[in-house]
Enzyme design. Structure first.
Site, mmCIF file in Angstrom:
data_model
loop_
_atom_site.group_PDB
_atom_site.id
_atom_site.type_symbol
_atom_site.label_atom_id
_atom_site.label_comp_id
_atom_site.label_asym_id
_atom_site.label_seq_id
_atom_site.Cartn_x
_atom_site.Cartn_y
_atom_site.Cartn_z
ATOM 1 N N HIS A 36 0.805 -1.218 0.000
ATOM 2 C CA HIS A 36 0.000 0.000 0.000
ATOM 3 C C HIS A 36 0.838 1.268 0.000
ATOM 4 O O HIS A 36 0.346 2.333 -0.371
ATOM 5 C CB HIS A 36 -0.955 0.010 1.200
ATOM 6 C CG HIS A 36 -2.147 -0.862 0.999
ATOM 7 N ND1 HIS A 36 -2.115 -2.218 1.254
ATOM 8 C CD2 HIS A 36 -3.397 -0.601 0.539
ATOM 9 C CE1 HIS A 36 -3.307 -2.738 0.966
ATOM 10 N NE2 HIS A 36 -4.089 -1.778 0.527
ATOM 11 N N GLY A 37 2.061 1.179 0.423
ATOM 12 C CA GLY A 37 2.874 2.387 0.411
ATOM 13 C C GLY A 37 4.251 2.129 0.975
ATOM 14 O O GLY A 37 4.443 1.254 1.820
#
Lengths: 457, 374
Positions: free
Chosen positions: A319-320
């Site tokens: 996600h990041g």
């Protein structure tokens, strides 16, 4: 190009549909869709078009080698190449920042533009290579493979579609019986997604943004910490599920059924249940290509918990590129493991208690997901527990909108259920959908920058 | 069932296309920002955001003169301006406009006249604090939307921004005005918009609250001992926005009378005499004067200092905005300065006068009939 733009709705989509339905044979139809998908992808930044094209070519070639030689080396080369690509664009700076921190080198991060959708199309292709190696997928003609990877409804932010969910359907005649119904249902789902995004997600987002900016810069009150986090809880669901609705709706307009991404996740009664309902195509990918190969539940509880931790940590990093995302993944691994240990002896909670515990856990996780730094997350957590050192009131929390969002998310049917199953050809409803699209088109015409949260991933 | 879904789609498409045509038709007919090719330009200015409506005023070739700046010059009255300076003024002071926004609007005003080979007679630039911030970086825009696409010479790209709620809302106002349901416009055709409340609502206590933070006037106390800085330090100050000033001055043809007017904030709002801020302001003025001196036919007047005007609380509505009577007085004072008549030193300082006498008051630019002659 964005789905929620006048350019897309007034020009790109009609042209795409006309090209798709005008081509009587599959081959020109597929070439047309590939061309349109590349236009769609390159519209914002044409520099990434070669990356997408090379990625497709390389993976297709590797699939060919894997099939011909049952080559494990080719499979790993493909996995490494895909991970290296995503690693360079998404994780290079994060990695070097941490090296810098550890060894004390003064290093200036280089600005790297993240190609939009890279997390989605690389994972999709890794899964395909694994399936080819496992004998679960043939090597398709390059044209069909390029169509599959670049198909514009799912290219930017998923759902992560499997080859066998899209490619076999490419040969179907788009004019086969039910075409009007498919276009109508797809259109309604697309409009539902647009309305969810603009009427709920974008309206409630400013409060979350202000609260988390305040947490980053200093402190927030208990009330603000809760309202800001609740606002984000609603925002991220309506934001991402709206995009999925639009993607699925667009595919449906062309006669393709791509998998659902959400199944009312805020109705979940356990954290494992939550992950069966939230971003389902990613969960499925992680289950099939990470969790199960790591042993899954076949080798005892200890191994299962270890597999869950590795899987969810990867999920967080996907996600990041940041420690807050990584910790968010660990947070959910802890939740799933606790869930596993609790339930293995047949213990259960009353549904309402189970729902409350699950939601509190999910909401607590969103703090890590949304906060830009650990400091900001800590500030929010402390304030949520009444340990904030300030009394402030940021305001701007729309209680009624939050309530409406919460009721829809917790009690309402899913958009797909409404548009693809329950919808009947009732003409007043068509007028309502048209008015909804009209209102949203006037709103997007203002030209304000609007993005989906999952575009960042 | 098949036909029912077809009918469903037809109703959807019919409604959507119909609504879009209705909205588009209304927007085209009302032309609320007066920027749609082939649509009527004879529309009232019902848009409240000056950044969206002033481009159309700047393009209106009936005006040969203009006022640019912030809200501190937006109340300069066009009637006395036309009377004193002999041109037809457009009032284009935009609320909280940054130096870049002021420059961008002035550039548009001049470019359309240059393209039409039309003269620009007099230009007044209100110089406010944003020109004198001693920072290398300066904000190009404010939080208010600035539609750059309206400021170019391509009307066709405006179509990308026409079909939206905002334009539709202004269209509704124009339609209501044309139908006689509304009587007030936001701005006059020359851009003047009277945003001040009626005089009956003037409350000196409220005004003093805004100026002094209380009902009792406070004296301006000089800093003692006054701050002094070495010339080298003064020279090191950077006024980022000044990089726009040469370009701004170069917009006007040499025959154009250009007036740079340091605006009259209330005395209490100015830097305290002897303070570091006062020195910075002085340095800013000196540098602007130096730039103005490089251009012929340029006058620099300074109301941004203690004067009879800005010591009087009743001249103001707040520390920045003076009333209509004061605005007219300012116009008369500047006009006298242009004509080099009398001594207004109690109210203004002439920082630089490079005006060419022979051009003042000439009749080269006769105003067209029908505007500015009421």
């Amino acid at each position: 190009m964005l789905f929620h733009s006048q350019l897309f709705v007034f020009l790109f989509l009609p042209v795409a549909l006309c090209c798709f339905y005008a081509a009587r044979r599959a081959v020109p139809r597929e070439y047309a869709v590939i061309a349109l998908s590349f236009v769609f992808y390159g519209w914002a930044d044409i520099r990434f078009v070669p990356l997408l094209a090379c990625s497709i070519l390389l993976n297709w070639a590797l699939a060919f080698v894997i099939r011909e030689h049952r080559s494990m080396i080719a499979l790993w080369a493909g996995v490494v190449a895909n991970l290296a690509t995503i690693g360079y664009f998404k994780y290079k700076n994060f990695f070097l920042e941490n090296i810098e921190f550890l060894v004390g080198i003064d290093w200036e991060p280089s600005p790297i533009l993240l190609p939009i959708g890279i997390s989605f199309f690389t994972f999709q292709q890794i899964s395909y290579l694994a399936d080819v190696h496992g004998g679960r997928a043939p090597v398709y003609p390059l044209r069909k493979y390029a169509f599959y990877v670049s198909y514009f409804p799912q290219l930017i932010a998923g759902p992560i579609v499997r080859h066998n969910e899209l490619i076999p359907n490419m040969d179907l005649d788009p004019w086969r019986p039910g075409v009007a119904e498919r276009i109508a249902r797809g259109t309604v789902l697309f409009v539902v997604g647009l309305v969810k995004k603009f009427a709920i997600a974008d309206q409630i987002a400013p409060h979350a943004n202000i609260v988390y900016a305040a947490a980053r810069d200093g402190a927030v009150s208990t009330a603000d910490a809760w309202t800001g986090t609740l606002a984000f809880t609603i925002q991220i669901y309506f934001d991402f599920s709206a995009y999925s609705d639009m993607a699925i709706g667009l595919a449906m307009m062309m006669g393709f059924i791509i998998p659902a991404n959400f199944d009312a996740p805020y109705k979940a009664l356990s954290i494992r249940d939550f992950w069966r309902r939230w971003h389902m195509t990613l969960s499925r990918f992680l289950r099939d290509y990470v969790y199960i190969p790591l042993g899954g539940n076949r080798f005892g509880v200890g191994r299962q918990i270890a597999a869950q931790f590795i899987t969810m940590t990867l999920c967080g990093l996907w996600h990041g590129a940041g420690w807050t995302f990584l910790l968010w993944g660990v947070w959910h691994a802890v939740g799933m493991s606790a869930n596993l240990l609790w339930s293995r002896d047949g213990r259960t909670l009353q549904p309402i208690a189970a729902w409350i515990v699950t939601m509190l856990f999910v909401i607590g996780g969103w703090v890590l997901f949304r906060a830009e730094t650990f400091g900001a997350a800590q500030t929010i957590y402390l304030a949520m527990f009444g340990l904030g050192d300030v009394v402030s009131h940021i305001g701007g929390f729309n209680v009624w909108l939050a309530l409406a969002g919460a009721v829809i998310a917790c009690f309402g049917p899913t958009s797909q259920d409404v548009a693809l199953m329950r919808l009947r050809p009732w003409r007043p409803l068509a007028a309502v959908a048209a008015i909804g699209l009209f209102v949203v088109m006037l709103e997007v015409g203002k030209g304000q920058p609007i993005d989906f949260i999952y575009f960042e991933f | 069932m098949k036909n029912e879904w077809s009918a469903f789609l037809k109703v959807f498409a019919g409604f959507f296309i119909g609504l879009m045509l209705l909205a588009g038709g209304l927007i085209f007919w009302t032309n609320p920002h007066r920027n749609i090719p082939f649509a009527s330009l004879d529309r009232p200015l019902m848009e409240g955001n000056q950044r969206f409506i002033y481009p159309s005023v700047a393009r209106d070739l009936r005006f040969d003169s203009a006022v640019f700046g912030t809200s501190s010059v937006r109340f300069l009255p066009p009637g006395p301006l036309n009377e004193e300076f002999g041109g037809i003024f457009a009032i284009l002071g935009m609320d909280a406009a940054t130096p870049y926004e002021q420059y961008r609007l002035a550039r548009l005003f001049h470019e359309v006249r240059l393209r039409g080979d039309l003269p620009v007679r007099t230009v007044i630039h209100g110089i406010g604090r944003s020109w004198c911030e001693a920072t290398a970086e300066y904000d190009k825009f404010t939080g208010r939307e600035f539609p750059e696409w309206m400021y170019d010479h391509n009307p066709w790209n405006d179509f990308l921004y026409l079909l939206n709620n905002r334009v539709l809302e202004v269209s509704g106002r124009v339609a209501a005005y044309e139908a006689g349901l509304r009587s007030n416009t936001h701005f006059d055709p020359d851009g003047f918009g009277d945003a001040l409340p009626p005089l009956e609502r003037y409350d000196i206590k409220a005004v003093r609250e805004l100026i002094y933070g209380g009902e009792v006037p406070l004296p301006v106390e000089p800093v003692d001992p006054p701050v002094d800085v070495l010339p080298a330090e003064r020279a090191s100050w950077v006024f980022g926005a000044h990089e726009l000033m040469p370009a701004l001055l170069a917009l006007s043809p040499h025959r154009t009378t250009v007036i740079l007017m340091f605006v009259p904030f209330h005395e209490y709002f100015l830097p305290r005499p002897g303070s570091h801020e006062a020195l910075v302001l002085d340095e800013c003025k000196a540098r602007i004067v130096a730039m103005a001196a490089a251009r012929p036919n340029t006058l620099v007047v300074d109301f941004m200092r203690s004067s009879e005007i800005n010591r009087e609380d009743t001249n103001y509505w707040d520390p920045v905005h003076y009333g209509h009577e004061t605005a007219e007085v300012l116009v008369r004072i500047v006009a006298r300065a242009v004509r080099r008549e009398g001594d207004d030193s109690a109210n203004v300082t002439i920082l630089h006068n490079g005006l060419v006498r022979a051009e003042i008051g000439d009749k080269l630019f006769l105003p067209p009939k029908g505007i500015g002659q009421e």
